[in-house]
Design a protein around this motif. Structure first.
Motif, PDB file in Angstrom:
ATOM      1  N   LEU A 284      39.917  52.837  46.547  1.00  0.00           N
ATOM      2  CA  LEU A 284      39.468  51.893  47.561  1.00  0.00           C
ATOM      3  C   LEU A 284      38.533  50.850  46.947  1.00  0.00           C
ATOM      4  O   LEU A 284      38.606  49.664  47.244  1.00  0.00           O
ATOM      5  CB  LEU A 284      38.727  52.678  48.655  1.00  0.00           C
ATOM      6  N   MET A 285      37.651  51.330  46.060  1.00  0.00           N
ATOM      7  CA  MET A 285      36.681  50.425  45.442  1.00  0.00           C
ATOM      8  C   MET A 285      37.337  49.474  44.453  1.00  0.00           C
ATOM      9  O   MET A 285      36.901  48.335  44.300  1.00  0.00           O
ATOM     10  CB  MET A 285      35.585  51.244  44.748  1.00  0.00           C
ATOM     11  N   GLN A 286      38.379  49.967  43.780  1.00  0.00           N
ATOM     12  CA  GLN A 286      39.066  49.100  42.821  1.00  0.00           C
ATOM     13  C   GLN A 286      39.857  48.013  43.547  1.00  0.00           C
ATOM     14  O   GLN A 286      40.109  46.948  43.013  1.00  0.00           O
ATOM     15  CB  GLN A 286      39.997  49.931  41.940  1.00  0.00           C
ATOM     16  N   GLY A 287      40.240  48.322  44.754  1.00  0.00           N
ATOM     17  CA  GLY A 287      40.927  47.334  45.588  1.00  0.00           C
ATOM     18  C   GLY A 287      42.371  47.115  45.178  1.00  0.00           C
ATOM     19  O   GLY A 287      42.879  47.742  44.243  1.00  0.00           O
ATOM     20  N   GLN A 288      43.039  46.218  45.911  1.00  0.00           N
ATOM     21  CA  GLN A 288      44.433  45.895  45.594  1.00  0.00           C
ATOM     22  C   GLN A 288      44.449  44.949  44.398  1.00  0.00           C
ATOM     23  O   GLN A 288      43.718  43.974  44.345  1.00  0.00           O
ATOM     24  CB  GLN A 288      45.097  45.203  46.790  1.00  0.00           C
ATOM     25  N   SER A 289      45.254  45.259  43.429  1.00  0.00           N
ATOM     26  CA  SER A 289      45.413  44.340  42.301  1.00  0.00           C
ATOM     27  C   SER A 289      46.879  43.935  42.238  1.00  0.00           C
ATOM     28  O   SER A 289      47.771  44.715  42.584  1.00  0.00           O
ATOM     29  CB  SER A 289      44.993  45.035  41.006  1.00  0.00           C
ATOM     30  N   ASN A 290      47.117  42.694  41.809  1.00  0.00           N
ATOM     31  CA  ASN A 290      48.507  42.238  41.655  1.00  0.00           C
ATOM     32  C   ASN A 290      49.141  42.802  40.402  1.00  0.00           C
ATOM     33  O   ASN A 290      50.342  42.710  40.220  1.00  0.00           O
ATOM     34  CB  ASN A 290      48.541  40.716  41.564  1.00  0.00           C
ATOM     35  N   TYR A 291      48.298  43.338  39.552  1.00  0.00           N
ATOM     36  CA  TYR A 291      48.799  43.802  38.256  1.00  0.00           C
ATOM     37  C   TYR A 291      49.127  45.280  38.242  1.00  0.00           C
ATOM     38  O   TYR A 291      48.411  46.084  38.808  1.00  0.00           O
ATOM     39  CB  TYR A 291      47.770  43.487  37.164  1.00  0.00           C
ATOM     40  N   GLU A 292      50.216  45.598  37.559  1.00  0.00           N
ATOM     41  CA  GLU A 292      50.548  47.004  37.289  1.00  0.00           C
ATOM     42  C   GLU A 292      49.962  47.354  35.936  1.00  0.00           C
ATOM     43  O   GLU A 292      49.659  46.477  35.123  1.00  0.00           O
ATOM     44  CB  GLU A 292      52.067  47.201  37.294  1.00  0.00           C
ATOM     45  N   ASN A 293      49.799  48.666  35.706  1.00  0.00           N
ATOM     46  CA  ASN A 293      49.108  49.075  34.483  1.00  0.00           C
ATOM     47  C   ASN A 293      50.019  49.701  33.450  1.00  0.00           C
ATOM     48  O   ASN A 293      51.047  50.298  33.770  1.00  0.00           O
ATOM     49  CB  ASN A 293      48.004  50.069  34.830  1.00  0.00           C
TER      50      ASN A 293
END
Lengths: 235, 405
Positions: free
Chosen positions: B201-210
């Protein structure tokens, strides 16, 4: 021999603002051990004031009061509590049972303050309730009893710590004739067993159970008479 | 034999509380609300710390980042190079369990009709030993990849699914842009990272995959890094080792230790926890004011109760109750009242936090010490505010009391 009660030059003055009421005037009186005394008089005659002082609930303005040889004047309020607890059994006109507290616990109360253990307390309370004929009412609440029954509980409670004297202030004032008779017979029996009894009353029928009658008027004793034949005159 | 009086007084207290149930409940309400707010605030604070602890555990509690600090006459040699990494590994072979440039690259990746944005973290071999990485298929980056600068990549499950529509994609190749060159990388593994929902939740939504790539692969020897990701052996003090590393690197770079900074998770956790503690203590103190209001409520009702029972007090005094017997009876009554309020408040407070915690699915921490403290404090409030009414009862004149209608 030391008397149960000895009063010397007792005065009680109530101050109500600027008005002074001289409730007891130089009263001298003795009550022997085992006596059955009735104190009579109209309201305002000083008999209730005397009762409060005899019961160690109030202090005289001047004069001496010895109860069972104890000089009451020099005692602290807590010492007076102890004296009331051990020496005096109170019976009131309004019964004064503790509300919402059953008959057994009402009778146990003086023994709680006397620090009697629970088991002995219970045994003694049951024994006393049997004596006043209320064995079948031990778990009742005061408001479930008739006036006569309430007063019998009060007598059982007064006897809890086996005091040498019982002070009864108009004990039949709220009772009908039958119940009054019942109560007075209990007092008479207790007196025969050796307990000193002082009854404050204005009813001659009640006073006739006593073997000595003192009449108060305006804070003074105007009459002190003993019945012929002493204790056995009713028998 | 004072015990007899105590026991009787407790009985009398319960009797009196039970015979006025509604009034007792209303009286206790202030204490209940006060205690439950204090308990829930303290417990929220403790739970927050627990959550934080999990986040820091996910991040790596023995983790530190060494980076170039503020340098006025900046030189390119102040940065870290692969040679420095080797020197550090050698010098601190015992104390550093893992060290790698804190670096990543980003590139668009296309497979068939799907295009994703991919973040590629530089890692060294042995990364799976210091971080929670769950391999689903294939393998992690290994020593040989590092040594040979192999053109390989390990994809996160989500990236694989988005690109290929399935997660078992070991053996496939993807084309990524590295330093302005297009490179074909062989997928050697697919992994999944299990992190707490709160951290996610804190990291939030990112457009990037890892994904992970060997740090040696895109780099040459003159590739400069701003920061190094370091895991310290748990047997050693992180702070002390940090100082040693800074001193060493400063000497190596001909700088003073002040020019390098060593950020540790441990230090940050301590700071954050002290902020959380400070906050929850402050809020709990405000909530405790409501306890005072509750105490005044108890005093109020006890005064009413004393007046109501004036006659009862008179009878008891006539029958031999001493001043302190009456005092204790009423003190015990108010203490019992507030202690029950305290217990109910504690249960309510814990219930609150439990329900709240289950909604946002975090583990709730309830400190037993705070429960004991809360109930004890409630009792103290009861005794404090019960004293005046009890004193009034104890000092009443038996004749006046007996005459009271």
């Amino acid at each position: 021999m030391e008397k149960m009660i000895r009063i010397e030059n007792l005065n009680k003055i109530y101050k109500n603002g600027s008005v002074e009421v001289h409730a007891l005037k130089d009263v001298n009186m003795e009550v022997a051990y085992g006596e059955f005394l009735a104190v009579m008089g109209h309201s305002g005659s000083g008999k209730s004031t005397l009762m409060n002082i005899l019961g160690c609930l109030d202090r005289p303005t001047s004069g001496k009061y010895f109860l069972d040889g104890i000089d009451i004047d020099i005692k602290s309020p807590d010492e007076l509590s102890l004296i009331r607890n051990k020496k005096i059994g109170f019976v009131f006109q309004a019964f004064n049972l503790i509300p919402r507290t059953n008959v057994l616990r009402n009778v146990e109360l003086p023994m709680i303050y006397a620090k009697v253990k629970a088991k002995q307390r219970r045994e003694r309370a049951l024994e006393l309730l049997e004596k006043v004929g209320l064995s079948d009412r031990v778990n009742h609440m005061p408001n479930e009893l008739s006036g006569g029954q309430k007063q019998r509980v009060a007598i059982a409670r007064a006897l809890a710590n086996n005091p040498p004297i019982i002070l009864a202030d108009e004990p039949t004032g709220n009772l009908d004739t039958n119940a009054s008779e019942e109560i007075m017979k209990i007092f008479r029996d207790l007196n025969r067993e050796g307990t000193s009894i002082i009854v404050v009353t204005h009813e001659p029928e009640v006073a006739k159970y006593a073997d000595r009658i003192i009449v108060f008027k305006d804070g003074c004793i105007i009459e002190d008479s003993r019945k012929e034949g002493g204790k056995n005159y009713l028998a | 034999m004072e015990k007899i009086i105590w026991l009787e007084n407790i009985k009398i207290a319960f009797q009196s509380i039970l015979s006025n149930k509604m009034r007792s409940l209303l009286t206790m309400l202030g204490i209940i609300i006060g205690i439950s707010s204090v308990i829930s605030i303290v417990s929220i604070g403790d739970s927050m710390k627990g959550v934080m602890d999990n986040i820091y555990k996910d991040f790596g509690k023995n983790r530190a980042i060494l980076y170039v600090g503020n340098i006025e006459d900046f030189r390119t040699t102040d940065f870290f190079y692969n040679d420095d990494l080797e020197l550090l590994k050698e010098r601190f072979s015992e104390k550093i369990v893992y060290i790698c440039p804190s670096e990543s690259l980003r590139s668009d990746v296309t497979a068939g009709r799907n295009t994703i944005k991919l973040n590629m973290d530089f890692i060294d071999s042995g990364y799976e030993e210091v971080q929670q990485v769950k391999m689903l298929y294939g393998r992690m980056i290994n020593d040989k990849d590092i040594e040979r600068k192999s053109k390989v990549i390990v994809l996160e499950q989500k990236a694989a699914l988005k690109l290929f529509g399935k997660d078992n994609v070991v053996g496939k190749t993807i084309r990524v842009k590295i330093d302005d060159n297009m490179e074909d990388l062989l997928i050697v593994g697919v992994y999944k990272i299990e992190i707490s929902p709160f951290l996610a939740l804190m990291q939030g939504q990112s457009n990037y995959e890892n994904s992970f790539i060997p740090y040696t692969m895109p780099t040459s020897s003159n590739y400069a890094y701003y920061a190094l990701d370091i895991f310290i052996n748990e047997k050693y003090s992180i702070a002390v080792t940090g100082d040693e590393i800074i001193n060493y690197i400063a000497r190596l770079k001909n700088r003073t230790p002040e020019n390098y900074l060593f950020y540790t998770v441990e230090e940050e956790q301590t700071q954050v926890e002290s902020i959380v503690t400070g906050l929850s203590v402050a809020v709990a103190a405000i909530a405790a004011i409501s306890l005072l209001v509750g105490g005044i409520g108890i005093m109020n009702i006890m005064l009413v109760s004393v007046t109501e029972r004036t006659r009862e007090i008179g009878i008891k005094k006539a029958l031999g109750a001493r001043t302190k017997d009456v005092l204790f009876q009423f003190l015990i009554e108010s203490a019992t009242l507030s202690a029950i309020g305290g217990i109910v408040g504690t249960i309510t407070g814990i219930g609150f936090v439990m329900v709240g915690g289950s909604f946002i699915s975090i583990p709730v921490v309830v400190n037993p010490a705070s429960i004991i403290l809360a109930v004890a404090f409630a009792m103290v409030i009861g005794i404090f505010f019960g004293y005046y009414p009890a004193r009034k009862a104890a000092n009443s004149d038996p004749i006046e009391a007996l005459r009271y209608e």
